[in-house]
Each structure stands twice: as structure tokens, then as C-alpha cells.
Design an enzyme around this catalytic site. Structure first.
Site, PDB file in Angstrom:
ATOM      1  N   SER A 149       0.875  -1.061  -0.180  1.00 40.11           N
ATOM      2  CA  SER A 149       0.150   0.201   0.083  1.00 40.11           C
ATOM      3  C   SER A 149       0.855   1.036  -0.060  1.00 40.11           C
ATOM      4  O   SER A 149       2.181   1.160   0.405  1.00 40.11           O
ATOM      5  CB  SER A 149      -0.863   0.031   1.043  1.00 40.11           C
ATOM      6  OG  SER A 149      -1.459   1.384   1.439  1.00 40.11           O
ATOM      7  N   TYR A 162      -2.122  -0.538  10.453  1.00 36.50           N
ATOM      8  CA  TYR A 162      -2.281  -0.894   8.872  1.00 36.50           C
ATOM      9  C   TYR A 162      -0.946  -0.395   8.293  1.00 36.50           C
ATOM     10  O   TYR A 162      -0.267  -1.144   7.635  1.00 36.50           O
ATOM     11  CB  TYR A 162      -3.504  -0.132   8.450  1.00 36.50           C
ATOM     12  CG  TYR A 162      -3.409  -0.170   6.697  1.00 36.50           C
ATOM     13  CD1 TYR A 162      -4.077  -1.681   6.467  1.00 36.50           C
ATOM     14  CD2 TYR A 162      -2.943   0.582   5.857  1.00 36.50           C
ATOM     15  CE1 TYR A 162      -4.158  -1.756   4.931  1.00 36.50           C
ATOM     16  CE2 TYR A 162      -3.283   0.414   4.512  1.00 36.50           C
ATOM     17  CZ  TYR A 162      -3.601  -1.053   3.983  1.00 36.50           C
ATOM     18  OH  TYR A 162      -3.721  -1.414   2.782  1.00 36.50           O
TER      19      TYR A 162
END
Length: 261
Positions: A149, A162
Site C-alpha cells: 500500500s 495498517y
């Protein structure tokens, strides 16, 4: 298979895609199949997975399915073994499974949230890589792509578990790339920016102003489609990327240029 697909050099190759029941995983499995590859797909439940398999078969592709939790080492080992049992080799793998977390300041994120995040995003990716690398080393070739990501390249407020998990994925990707480069194995990652998924479509419908505000910050003024992320993953596993390893490929419409990754 089109001429463009033939150029990827994936016809007759065998691999796996995790979290293929929807989103980037489904798009990736379909893209590999369109390129002529055979693919074993998995997800944590049959919902969505059966639809992905149906779409691949309708398009003339060869697919098998396996239901399983991508954080489980037993599932990882079984998937790798199943690809080899079915087709003789594991030529590529797209480790796509991952979860998100509720937005909250760092000090408000509890340990359970961190542990669940790392169980799937970090240790899940790790156990799949472990068994993929063992098989690919025994063959003398292979290509792995992990779904990371843009949050793994810069701090995104409110997403500390995250963010940290995706930084770990990037570190594992580049470490394995260096360790296995001389053994004929390439390891890369895609780093998606905002991508249109089922969840984002729902958010757009419920909060159109907030959605538009995010889109306005992206230089290309739109979010990525899942197919665009999948195409990047497939390309990294293809013969066209034969001299590329350890790359963390931004697929983010220019966000990285603005210092977001």
C-alpha cells in the site's frame, strides 16, 4: 488469448492468488487467466470466490478454488502444494490478502487491533512467501508479487497498525528479493493508492462529498480501478519484468509525486 497477453509470457504458467473473492484479487486472477495462466484462487469464504471461478471459466481460463484463512500457515502450505499437484510447478504467486482497521489516533489503537492486523497482513504474507520461496527455489525460478500500500511508504494519520503492517510487507519483499535473486526468483510488491472496491463504492454513495474531497487530492483526479492494480501485479510476474526485483511499485495516480509515498 490476445497478442498483448501472449507478450507477457504467462501462457501455460501456474500460480496462485489469495483474497480472490472480490476487488484486486478477483481482478488479478482474471488477468492472469486472460494471459493464459492456470490459477488457484482462495478466499476465507465461498462467497465471491465461486463467482470469480465462474468468470474465469466463462472466459476460457483454467482455475481451481480453495477456501482458507490466508493468515494460516497450513493454508499457505496446502495452496502451494495443490498448485504443484495440479500442474507441476508454481511459477507465480500474488499474495493479495489483507485487512484494514478503524481510523483512530495511535494512542487509541489497542493491542488486539495491532495483533489482528499483523496476523493477516504481515504473518499471513510471510507464511505464503515462505512456502512459495521453498517451492520456487527447488524449481530454480518463480515470481512473487505482494499487495502492499502507499500507506507502507508514508505515515497516514489514524492508520498506525495498517501503516506499520504494510511497511513490514515492503521490508519482507525487498529482503527476499535480495536473498533469492541469484536463485531465479523475483519478489516485488504493488503499492496501491485509493482503489475503487465494493467498500469504496458504498462509501461514495453514503458520503459523496468526502469521496470527492479525496479524489480532488489525487493528481489524476480519480481513484484506480481494481483492474489497474491487477495489471500491475500481473506485469511484475511476467517475462516483461524479468530484470525487476525488489521494486515497490506505486500504482496511485501521482500521489507519490506529492510526497505521499
Amino acid at each position: 488469448m490476445t497478442d498483448d497477453a501472449a507478450m507477457l509470457g504467462l501462457a501455460g504458467k501456474n500460480g496462485l492468488v489469495t483474497a480472490a473473492g472480490d476487488g484486486i484479487g478477483r481482478a488479478s486472477a482474471l488477468a492472469f487467466a486472460r494471459a493464459g495462466a492456470r490459477v488457484l484462487i482462495s478466499d476465507i469464504s465461498a462467497e465471491g470466490l465461486d463467482e470469480t471461478a465462474r468468470l474465469i471459466r466463462e472466459a476460457g481460463g483454467e482455475v481451481e478454488s480453495m477456501i482458507g484463512d490466508a493468515s494460516s500457515e497450513e493454508v499457505a502450505e496446502a495452496m502451494v502444494a495443490r498448485v504443484v499437484e495440479l500442474w507441476g510447478s508454481l511459477d507465480f504467486a500474488h499474495n493479495n490478502a489483507g485487512i484494514g482497521a478503524a481510523n483512530a489516533p495511535f494512542a487509541d489503537q489497542d493491542r488486539a487491533a495491532w495483533e489482528r492486523m499483523f496476523s493477516v497482513n504481515v504473518f499471513g504474507t510471510m507464511v505464503f512467501m515462505k512456502h512459495e520461496l521453498r517451492q520456487m527455489e527447488s524449481q530454480g525460478h518463480g515470481a512473487i508479487v505482494n499487495t502492499s500500500s502507499m500507506a507502507g511508504k508514508s505515515g497516514s494519520p489514524g492508520l498506525s497498525p495498517y501503516n506499520a503492517s504494510k511497511w513490514a510487507v515492503n521490508g519482507m519483499t525487498q529482503t527476499a528479493a535480495v536473498e533469492y535473486a541469484a536463485k531465479g526468483i523475483r519478489v516485488n510488491a504493488i503499492c496501491p493508492g485509493a482503489t475503487v472496491t465494493t467498500a469504496l463504492r458504498t462509501w461514495k454513495e453514503s458520503s459523496p462529498d468526502a469521496y470527492d474531497a479525496v479524489v480532488a487530492t489525487i493528481p489524476m483526479r480519480r481513484m484506480a480501478e481494481a483492474d489497474e492494480q491487477a495489471d500491475a501485479a500481473v506485469w511484475l510476474c511476467s517475462s516483461q519484468a524479468s530484470y525487476i526485483t525488489g521494486t515497490l511499485l506505486n500504482v496511485e495516480g501521482g500521489d507519490g509525486i506529492l510526497g505521499k509515498g
